[in-house]
Structures are given as C-alpha cells and as structure tokens.
Scaffold this motif. Structure first.
Motif, mmCIF file in Angstrom:
data_model
loop_
_atom_site.group_PDB
_atom_site.id
_atom_site.type_symbol
_atom_site.label_atom_id
_atom_site.label_comp_id
_atom_site.label_asym_id
_atom_site.label_seq_id
_atom_site.Cartn_x
_atom_site.Cartn_y
_atom_site.Cartn_z
ATOM 1 N N UNK A 94 1.079 -1.126 -0.072
ATOM 2 C CA UNK A 94 0.305 0.368 0.002
ATOM 3 C C UNK A 94 0.469 1.122 0.243
ATOM 4 N N UNK A 95 2.399 1.260 0.485
ATOM 5 C CA UNK A 95 2.791 2.484 0.456
ATOM 6 C C UNK A 95 4.113 2.107 -0.287
ATOM 7 N N UNK A 96 4.952 0.941 -0.443
ATOM 8 C CA UNK A 96 5.462 1.134 -1.985
ATOM 9 C C UNK A 96 5.160 1.802 -3.468
ATOM 10 N N UNK A 97 6.276 2.016 -3.754
ATOM 11 C CA UNK A 97 6.275 3.573 -4.578
ATOM 12 C C UNK A 97 6.097 1.773 -6.041
ATOM 13 N N UNK A 98 4.885 1.838 -7.020
ATOM 14 C CA UNK A 98 5.080 0.877 -8.219
ATOM 15 C C UNK A 98 6.105 0.454 -8.910
ATOM 16 N N UNK A 99 6.092 -0.666 -9.611
ATOM 17 C CA UNK A 99 7.169 -1.101 -10.505
ATOM 18 C C UNK A 99 7.074 -1.252 -11.776
ATOM 19 N N UNK A 100 7.188 -0.918 -12.554
ATOM 20 C CA UNK A 100 6.870 -1.288 -14.358
ATOM 21 C C UNK A 100 8.182 -1.260 -15.207
ATOM 22 N N UNK A 101 8.310 -2.037 -15.918
ATOM 23 C CA UNK A 101 9.788 -2.088 -16.441
ATOM 24 C C UNK A 101 9.516 -2.264 -18.427
ATOM 25 N N UNK A 102 10.225 -2.031 -19.150
ATOM 26 C CA UNK A 102 9.886 -1.962 -20.255
ATOM 27 C C UNK A 102 11.334 -2.188 -21.294
ATOM 28 N N UNK A 103 11.102 -2.550 -22.335
ATOM 29 C CA UNK A 103 12.295 -2.642 -23.106
ATOM 30 C C UNK A 103 12.853 -1.614 -23.966
ATOM 31 N N UNK A 104 13.922 -1.839 -24.650
ATOM 32 C CA UNK A 104 14.053 -0.489 -25.063
ATOM 33 C C UNK A 104 13.352 -0.527 -26.866
ATOM 34 N N UNK A 105 12.915 -1.999 -26.665
ATOM 35 C CA UNK A 105 12.286 -1.651 -28.356
ATOM 36 C C UNK A 105 10.869 -0.968 -28.139
#
Length: 323
Positions: A94-105
């Motif tokens: 509920x408190x941690x920031x979210x994380x989303x990863x994306x590739x270079x392309x």
C-alpha cells in the motif's frame, strides 16, 4: 530531466491521493545511458498524462536513493535487474512505489510490483506507444475491472486498501455488483470485505452520455465539447463520463473517454430511475429506461444537480452535464 504539469509537483513524494489505489502522478524513468533516447521518447509519448516525469540515470543504488520520491518507477531495463535492485526495499504494497519495466524496443510493458498502485496504469499508457501491457493482476488478466480501477473511473480512491482482496475476488466471480453511493453527512459501519471509496476532489462535473450504436470517437468529442461550452465548463472540469449499463460497452465512447483521460461509470437501471431527469425520454416509453444522459449526469454528480439539460448532437450523441 523532468517535465512538470503542475506547479505543486516539486514536492516529489509518494503523494498520490490514493496510496491504497492505483493512481500514479509522479513517475521516474530509470534508464542506462545508452537508452536515454528511448527514455526521452517515453516522456514525449506519455508525459502529458502525469504531473511530473523525471529521467534518472541508472546506477546500482538508484532505486534505493530515490525510494519514496515517486509513485512509480519505469525501469527501461530487463525485469531481473529491477527485481534484484528493489526486492530488499519492498515493505508494504500500500505504501511502496509501483514498478513497471519496459524493453528498449517498447515491445512489452510489464508491471512487476504495485499493479493496482500505478504500474498497470503506466503499462496501459505505454500501450499508446505500441508496447503490449503484460498484466498479471487477476482482474486485468480476466478482462474485468477491479475495485481500484473502478475507483479511478470515479475519480476516487480506496480508503481501506486491505478490503480489496475480498472485493476483487468478488469481481472475478461477478458477485460484487455496482458501486453503491452514500451521500452524507452519514456514519457508515463496514466489515473488512467492504471497500470504501472516497472521491478525490471537492468539485467538478460529470458528463452524462447516451448514444446510438456505432458512434465514432470524433462525434463523442465534438458532442462533449459542445455540452461543456453550453455549461460554461472546460475539459479539465470533468471528473468522469457517466452512462447506463446498457450503453457501457459502446466502443466509441470508451475510446473517446480514454483519449481524454477519463473513466466511464455505468449505472444500473434502478439508480437511473432514482435520479431521473426532467426532460421527456423516448426510451422511457419504449423500454422503461429513464433518459440515460440526464439521469446518469445527476446520479454521478456529487450534488445530484443538473447543470445543463440533455442536448442531442449530430443525431448520434446525447449529453447532459451534472454536478
């Protein structure tokens, strides 16, 4: 480097109004030096959807250094790197920031933590740039709208985040039903399996909307702009688009709302009947439904007032404005 869309965005804290919900306002793109051009492309592509977007050059302690300063980190890197560098920092979803990863392309956008707390939102936005959002949260994987997403559509946030475990399971089983609205002043007593949503703002208007099948995006936008002009309002004043459940799957309306960054809330017939508008309705005579535009605008507005009665545009879209 950053882009700020709000003069108050300089505080750089995990300040999304719903830390128990899914809204991300301030995001950071973490990228290797060789990927800075792609990071800039992301800023150009989705930056207008956030209060601030900052680019951080990757180094071993970059996440730890900036933990808690942003609502969501966008890792322009392999998911394994982001996972290894943030695993020891994770404490409370509920408190941690979210994380989303994306590739270079920009082929895949993968939420790895905080899917309902900003990562799914970012992945959805990256889809505008061609990335495929690879969401594994249960409601999204099943093609259903979880409680957090319903809160976003209502410009609201979940007050008691732990409750969403039960209520999202009910969503998956098609047992939750529509969001019930309670106007105050009231006191409410709920169990742990009841999600309480609280609206984020104190004002704003609701676009009540009905349409003929197959209406395109441009027709919706033109009708909404005309209705807002008539009500002496701007796009920025709109909290969400409201309609009836029988119109909830209208593709043009959903796409038009998405392009404006708005949610769509569909009310059941019983709710619309309770808030029926003053103008005569052909649908009431034919199928027993009150006029969707006015009744949904009244039902959705926090004051349950009709600011502008329904008007029909291009013989395709009917719009009323509520507050």
């Amino acid at each position: 480097m950053s882009t700020d869309n709000d003069t108050d965005s300089g505080s750089n804290s995990c300040k999304a109004p719903d830390s128990d919900g899914e809204v991300a306002d301030d995001i950071a793109i973490v990228a290797f030096e060789r990927k800075m051009d792609t990071a800039e492309e992301i800023v150009d592509g989705i930056g207008d959807r956030y209060e601030s977007v900052e680019i951080l050059a990757y180094h071993g302690d970059v996440f730890e250094e900036h933990w808690g300063e942003y609502d969501c980190f966008v890792g322009l890197m392999a998911s394994g790197i982001a996972m290894r560098k943030t695993a020891h920092l994770l404490d409370d979803k509920w408190d941690d920031p979210a994380i989303c990863v994306v590739d270079e392309e920009l082929t895949w956008a993968i939420p790895i933590t905080g899917g309902h707390h900003g990562a799914n939102q970012v992945a959805d936005d990256l889809a505008r740039m061609g990335a495929v959002p690879a969401m594994t949260t249960a409601s999204e994987a099943a093609g259903k709208r979880g409680v957090e997403k319903q809160a976003k559509a209502l410009d609201a946030h979940v007050v008691n985040g732990d409750s969403t475990v039960a209520t999202n399971l009910a969503v998956l089983d098609d047992e939750l039903g529509p969001v019930e609205r309670l106007d105050g002043p009231r006191a409410v007593l709920v169990d742990d399996d009841v999600s309480v949503l609280k609206r984020n703002g104190d004002d704003g208007v609701v676009l009540g909307c009905g349409s003929v099948a197959g209406t395109d995006v441009e027709q919706f936008h033109a009708a909404w702009d005309s209705a807002l002009d008539a009500a002496d309002c701007d796009r920025e004043d709109v909290e969400f688009v409201a309609t009836g459940t029988r119109k909830a799957d209208e593709a043009g309306m959903l796409e038009a709302a998405e392009e404006w960054g708005l949610g769509v809330v569909a009310f059941e017939k019983e709710t619309l009947t309770e808030f029926e508008g003053p103008s005569p309705s052909r649908s009431k005579e034919l199928i027993g439904w009150p006029g969707v535009a006015e009744s949904s605008a009244i039902a959705g507005g926090r004051e349950h007032e009709l600011l502008a009665e329904k008007a029909r545009y291009d013989e395709a879209v009917t719009v009323a404005v509520g507050r």
